[in-house]
Design a protein around this motif. Sequence first.
Motif, PDB file in Angstrom:
ATOM      1  N   ARG A 265       0.801  -1.562   0.276  1.00 52.05           N
ATOM      2  CA  ARG A 265       0.195  -0.085   0.189  1.00 52.05           C
ATOM      3  C   ARG A 265       0.897   1.183  -0.035  1.00 52.05           C
ATOM      4  O   ARG A 265       1.774   1.816   1.188  1.00 52.05           O
ATOM      5  CB  ARG A 265      -1.249  -0.118   1.295  1.00 52.05           C
TER       6      ARG A 265
ATOM      7  N   TYR B 227       0.295   8.682  -0.355  1.00 48.19           N
ATOM      8  CA  TYR B 227       1.112   9.678  -0.629  1.00 48.19           C
ATOM      9  C   TYR B 227       0.885  10.756   0.413  1.00 48.19           C
ATOM     10  O   TYR B 227      -0.751  10.932   0.960  1.00 48.19           O
ATOM     11  CB  TYR B 227       0.060  10.046  -2.004  1.00 48.19           C
TER      12      TYR B 227
ATOM     13  N   CYS C 251       0.762   3.080   5.762  1.00 41.83           N
ATOM     14  CA  CYS C 251       1.063   2.685   4.405  1.00 41.83           C
ATOM     15  C   CYS C 251       2.447   1.532   4.343  1.00 41.83           C
ATOM     16  O   CYS C 251       2.936   1.335   5.645  1.00 41.83           O
ATOM     17  CB  CYS C 251       0.972   4.023   3.232  1.00 41.83           C
TER      18      CYS C 251
ATOM     19  N   TRP D 132      -1.422  11.592  -8.717  1.00 40.46           N
ATOM     20  CA  TRP D 132      -1.796   9.877  -8.623  1.00 40.46           C
ATOM     21  C   TRP D 132      -1.949   9.221 -10.354  1.00 40.46           C
ATOM     22  O   TRP D 132      -1.046   8.082  -9.738  1.00 40.46           O
ATOM     23  CB  TRP D 132      -3.318  10.050  -7.803  1.00 40.46           C
TER      24      TRP D 132
ATOM     25  N   ASP E 134      -2.259   4.669  -3.188  1.00 40.29           N
ATOM     26  CA  ASP E 134      -3.669   3.989  -3.072  1.00 40.29           C
ATOM     27  C   ASP E 134      -4.375   4.621  -1.644  1.00 40.29           C
ATOM     28  O   ASP E 134      -5.610   4.994  -1.568  1.00 40.29           O
ATOM     29  CB  ASP E 134      -3.488   2.786  -2.107  1.00 40.29           C
ATOM     30  N   ILE E 135      -2.940   5.340  -0.610  1.00 38.95           N
ATOM     31  CA  ILE E 135      -3.768   6.475   0.182  1.00 38.95           C
ATOM     32  C   ILE E 135      -3.456   7.713   0.192  1.00 38.95           C
ATOM     33  O   ILE E 135      -2.149   8.009   0.135  1.00 38.95           O
ATOM     34  CB  ILE E 135      -4.058   5.855   1.266  1.00 38.95           C
ATOM     35  N   LEU E 136      -4.465   9.068   0.488  1.00 40.19           N
ATOM     36  CA  LEU E 136      -3.676  10.477   0.580  1.00 40.19           C
ATOM     37  C   LEU E 136      -4.063  10.395   1.604  1.00 40.19           C
ATOM     38  O   LEU E 136      -5.077  10.516   2.102  1.00 40.19           O
ATOM     39  CB  LEU E 136      -4.282  10.883  -0.812  1.00 40.19           C
TER      40      LEU E 136
ATOM     41  N   PHE F  21     -10.949  11.419  -5.983  1.00 37.82           N
ATOM     42  CA  PHE F  21     -10.348   9.831  -5.793  1.00 37.82           C
ATOM     43  C   PHE F  21     -11.131   8.761  -5.403  1.00 37.82           C
ATOM     44  O   PHE F  21     -10.919   7.168  -5.425  1.00 37.82           O
ATOM     45  CB  PHE F  21      -9.854   9.973  -4.082  1.00 37.82           C
TER      46      PHE F  21
ATOM     47  N   VAL G 160      -8.837   4.718  -4.656  1.00 38.13           N
ATOM     48  CA  VAL G 160      -7.539   5.679  -3.787  1.00 38.13           C
ATOM     49  C   VAL G 160      -8.460   6.478  -2.004  1.00 38.13           C
ATOM     50  O   VAL G 160      -9.695   7.084  -1.983  1.00 38.13           O
ATOM     51  CB  VAL G 160      -7.394   7.161  -4.031  1.00 38.13           C
ATOM     52  N   GLU G 161      -7.794   6.297  -1.422  1.00 32.64           N
ATOM     53  CA  GLU G 161      -8.923   6.593   0.021  1.00 32.64           C
ATOM     54  C   GLU G 161      -8.096   7.812   0.594  1.00 32.64           C
ATOM     55  O   GLU G 161      -7.087   7.870   0.332  1.00 32.64           O
ATOM     56  CB  GLU G 161      -8.458   4.924   1.270  1.00 32.64           C
TER      57      GLU G 161
END
Length: 152
Positions: free
Chosen positions: A4, A7, A30, A83, A89-91, A110, A115-116
């Motif tokens: 994972r 960002y 992550c 992205w 996968d996660i912001l 997202f 994207v979570e």
Amino acid sequence: MALRVGYAPGVYDMFHIGHLNILRHAAARCDRLIAGVVSDDMAFRAKGRKPVVPLIERLEIVASIGFVDRAVAETKPEKIDTWRDLGFDILFKGDDWRGTPKGDKLERDFAEVGVEIVYFPYTMHTSSTLLRKALETLQTPAVTATTASSES
């Protein structure tokens, strides 16, 4: 199982404990953490002023933090475009974005690509804006004293 990738974008100007906390908490959520360091031009567009610390130095500072796997210059106004380049996968964002028009747009954009979005508490007692104001306050008396003595 796939890694994972997280960002964590930010200006990271006058690096302080709030920045460190966001990056630390992001890294814990992550497998790989990319820190997006907002370019001088993008910061000017968003805040109406350039950062005190130039981009190249902010990148070096952020890249030197042990739990940041990669630091990149963020040069695109839309996070979704970033992205597309990086594929995270996660912001991670400060919760000062939650419930705002820009935060709502971020969530909509997202959600469409899976994207979570994870919000972290904003550090109220420390921010680059507060540090900038403190520096300006410290400089003002010196400028006034210098001006007064040169006019004598």
